[in-house]
Design a protein around this motif. Structure first.
Motif, PDB file in Angstrom:
ATOM      1  N   ILE A 121       0.841  -1.193   0.000  1.00 31.34           N
ATOM      2  CA  ILE A 121       0.000   0.000   0.000  1.00 31.34           C
ATOM      3  C   ILE A 121       0.878   1.245   0.000  1.00 31.34           C
ATOM      4  O   ILE A 121       1.610   1.487   0.967  1.00 31.34           O
ATOM      5  CB  ILE A 121      -0.874   0.027   1.270  1.00 31.34           C
ATOM      6  N   CYS A 122       0.812   2.034  -1.057  1.00 32.81           N
ATOM      7  CA  CYS A 122       1.620   3.256  -1.096  1.00 32.81           C
ATOM      8  C   CYS A 122       0.938   4.343  -0.271  1.00 32.81           C
ATOM      9  O   CYS A 122      -0.223   4.657  -0.488  1.00 32.81           O
ATOM     10  CB  CYS A 122       1.823   3.730  -2.533  1.00 32.81           C
ATOM     11  N   ARG A 123       1.686   4.914   0.648  1.00 34.71           N
ATOM     12  CA  ARG A 123       1.093   5.916   1.532  1.00 34.71           C
ATOM     13  C   ARG A 123       0.912   7.252   0.834  1.00 34.71           C
ATOM     14  O   ARG A 123       0.273   8.159   1.365  1.00 34.71           O
ATOM     15  CB  ARG A 123       1.940   6.099   2.789  1.00 34.71           C
ATOM     16  N   THR A 124       1.489   7.408  -0.340  1.00 34.35           N
ATOM     17  CA  THR A 124       1.375   8.673  -1.069  1.00 34.35           C
ATOM     18  C   THR A 124       0.289   8.625  -2.144  1.00 34.35           C
ATOM     19  O   THR A 124      -0.637   9.422  -2.129  1.00 34.35           O
ATOM     20  CB  THR A 124       2.727   9.040  -1.700  1.00 34.35           C
ATOM     21  N   CYS A 125       0.389   7.675  -3.060  1.00 28.59           N
ATOM     22  CA  CYS A 125      -0.569   7.650  -4.172  1.00 28.59           C
ATOM     23  C   CYS A 125      -1.705   6.662  -3.924  1.00 28.59           C
ATOM     24  O   CYS A 125      -2.633   6.562  -4.707  1.00 28.59           O
ATOM     25  CB  CYS A 125       0.135   7.323  -5.489  1.00 28.59           C
ATOM     26  N   HIS A 126      -1.616   5.941  -2.812  1.00 28.15           N
ATOM     27  CA  HIS A 126      -2.684   5.026  -2.396  1.00 28.15           C
ATOM     28  C   HIS A 126      -2.905   3.859  -3.345  1.00 28.15           C
ATOM     29  O   HIS A 126      -3.956   3.215  -3.299  1.00 28.15           O
ATOM     30  CB  HIS A 126      -3.990   5.788  -2.159  1.00 28.15           C
ATOM     31  N   LEU A 161       6.367   3.173   0.425  1.00 31.14           N
ATOM     32  CA  LEU A 161       6.444   4.018  -0.763  1.00 31.14           C
ATOM     33  C   LEU A 161       6.613   3.164  -2.012  1.00 31.14           C
ATOM     34  O   LEU A 161       7.516   2.324  -2.080  1.00 31.14           O
ATOM     35  CB  LEU A 161       7.636   4.973  -0.666  1.00 31.14           C
ATOM     36  N   CYS A 162       5.761   3.418  -2.996  1.00 30.97           N
ATOM     37  CA  CYS A 162       5.870   2.686  -4.255  1.00 30.97           C
ATOM     38  C   CYS A 162       7.019   3.278  -5.076  1.00 30.97           C
ATOM     39  O   CYS A 162       7.471   4.391  -4.800  1.00 30.97           O
ATOM     40  CB  CYS A 162       4.557   2.752  -5.022  1.00 30.97           C
ATOM     41  N   PRO A 163       7.508   2.540  -6.067  1.00 29.60           N
ATOM     42  CA  PRO A 163       8.656   3.018  -6.844  1.00 29.60           C
ATOM     43  C   PRO A 163       8.417   4.395  -7.470  1.00 29.60           C
ATOM     44  O   PRO A 163       9.331   5.227  -7.501  1.00 29.60           O
ATOM     45  CB  PRO A 163       8.841   1.930  -7.910  1.00 29.60           C
ATOM     46  N   ASN A 164       7.222   4.651  -7.941  1.00 30.32           N
ATOM     47  CA  ASN A 164       6.940   5.940  -8.564  1.00 30.32           C
ATOM     48  C   ASN A 164       7.053   7.078  -7.560  1.00 30.32           C
ATOM     49  O   ASN A 164       7.662   8.103  -7.831  1.00 30.32           O
ATOM     50  CB  ASN A 164       5.547   5.920  -9.185  1.00 30.32           C
ATOM     51  N   CYS A 165       6.464   6.877  -6.410  1.00 29.09           N
ATOM     52  CA  CYS A 165       6.490   7.940  -5.402  1.00 29.09           C
ATOM     53  C   CYS A 165       7.877   8.099  -4.781  1.00 29.09           C
ATOM     54  O   CYS A 165       8.243   9.186  -4.342  1.00 29.09           O
ATOM     55  CB  CYS A 165       5.434   7.669  -4.347  1.00 29.09           C
ATOM     56  N   ARG A 166       8.618   7.028  -4.735  1.00 23.79           N
ATOM     57  CA  ARG A 166       9.995   7.130  -4.241  1.00 23.79           C
ATOM     58  C   ARG A 166      10.803   8.024  -5.146  1.00 23.79           C
ATOM     59  O   ARG A 166      11.605   8.838  -4.691  1.00 23.79           O
ATOM     60  CB  ARG A 166      10.661   5.752  -4.224  1.00 23.79           C
TER      61      ARG A 166
HETATM   62 ZN   LIG Z   1       2.753   5.715  -4.808  1.00 17.55          ZN
END
Ligand SMILES: [Zn+2]
Ligand SMILES: [Zn+2]
Ligand SMILES: [Zn+2]
Ligand SMILES: [Zn+2]
Lengths: 169, 169
Positions: A121-126, A161-166
């Motif tokens: 679960i990405c805490r930024t983009c959900h 954090l997902c790779p994109n948001c990282r």
């Molecule tokens: Zn994300």
DNA sequence: TGTATGTATGTAATATCATAACACGTCAAG
DNA sequence: CTTGACGTGTTATGATATTACATACATACA
């Protein structure tokens, strides 16, 4: 419905973070769901099917009330049990999963296959990605067995954090 | 406060299912909590301490409102934030854990030690045991890393039958 | 065809879990 | 002795979930 290997996204659906043909991804999951329910005799009625379609729109988790709001605008009932019952059906049939951390639901990306899922679960983009948790589940079973505990259902979820948001941080 | 190895139960607190001197088990955890907060400067106030004691009474998970009811009979406030705030403090300080599947809280059995906990929840007697999840967590991290996802927090919970309840079935 | 049965859907009411916003008290720093 | 940080208490509200009952709809089969 094409075979999984025809679609990079669908062949490795735990790569929800990677760019992929999501329309195909969703269509494929829906087709599998139909095939699966046809063989088991479970009834994928209009509400249930529609809820699955809604969940399949994105690799995110939706709360029951979010789903309900969508249903209500489309002429279905607008009371909580309408959504909860359809979601419960989908979870029982293995077509959706409940994300405990979010009190929300997400479509299963490979219904019909016996699998031990973990959720990222990405805490930024959900975004919520369904990952392979066979190893983690085995480790859990082993540790539980040391105390004589028998695992029936497991919840394995990761927040981060997902790779994109990282990349953007 | 005695060293962990003095107490079979406390030395292997993931064996919450096994018979053990639970009074000692609870006292020990409380003493550790006091020592820990003393070093970090966190303030273990009367409400917070009492909530921890309540959670330590049994190896179970209590809902915020269960805790609140107890507090109210003891002259503390009787509104939800009183319980939620104390519980939040305990979780932040690593003195308690939230059980996502149950929307409930349980005392940490070895506060202060850096640990990756998993929780074994008996569906019959509702005992909650804190187990070692280092291996499961590592497997989860590894699988997540394959997709470029960075795990920050994990939830690893198992629902099933504890050894005692298995014996009776 | 009619009727019984099981299953799905719709709705009202309620239960359970959680937070926002504000008031007040305490204590230590300045 | 004032200020500011923190903890506690209270009101009100929001978010999530279930129970109970009524209605519709499919199938089986007399
Ligand atoms: Zn994300
Ligand atoms: Zn997709
Ligand atoms: Zn104990
Ligand atoms: Zn048990």
């Amino acid at each position: 419905m094409s075979a999984p290997q025809d679609c990079p996204g669908c062949a490795a659906p735990d790569l929800a973070f990677a760019a992929h043909d999501h329309a195909h991804c969703a269509q494929d999951a829906l087709a599998r769901a139909e095939a699966l329910t046809a063989t088991t005799g479970a009834r994928l009625t209009p509400v249930r099917r529609r809820v699955l379609e809604i969940l399949l729109e994105e690799h995110k988790a939706l709360g029951a009330y979010d789903v309900l709001a969508r249903l209500a605008t489309e002429g279905f009932g607008n009371q909580p049990p309408v959504a909860y019952r359809a979601l419960e059906f989908l979870v029982e049939q293995g077509l959706a999963h409940r994300i405990q951390r979010l009190n929300a639901f997400t479509a299963c990306v490979h219904p019909g296959e016996d699998h031990a899922p973990a959720f990222l679960i990405c805490r930024t983009c959900h975004t919520v990605a369904e990952a392979e948790a066979t190893a983690a589940r085995a480790a859990l079973d082993t540790e539980a067995a040391r105390t004589g505990f028998q695992v029936e259902r497991s919840t394995i979820e990761a927040l981060g954090l997902c790779p994109n948001c990282r990349g953007q941080a």
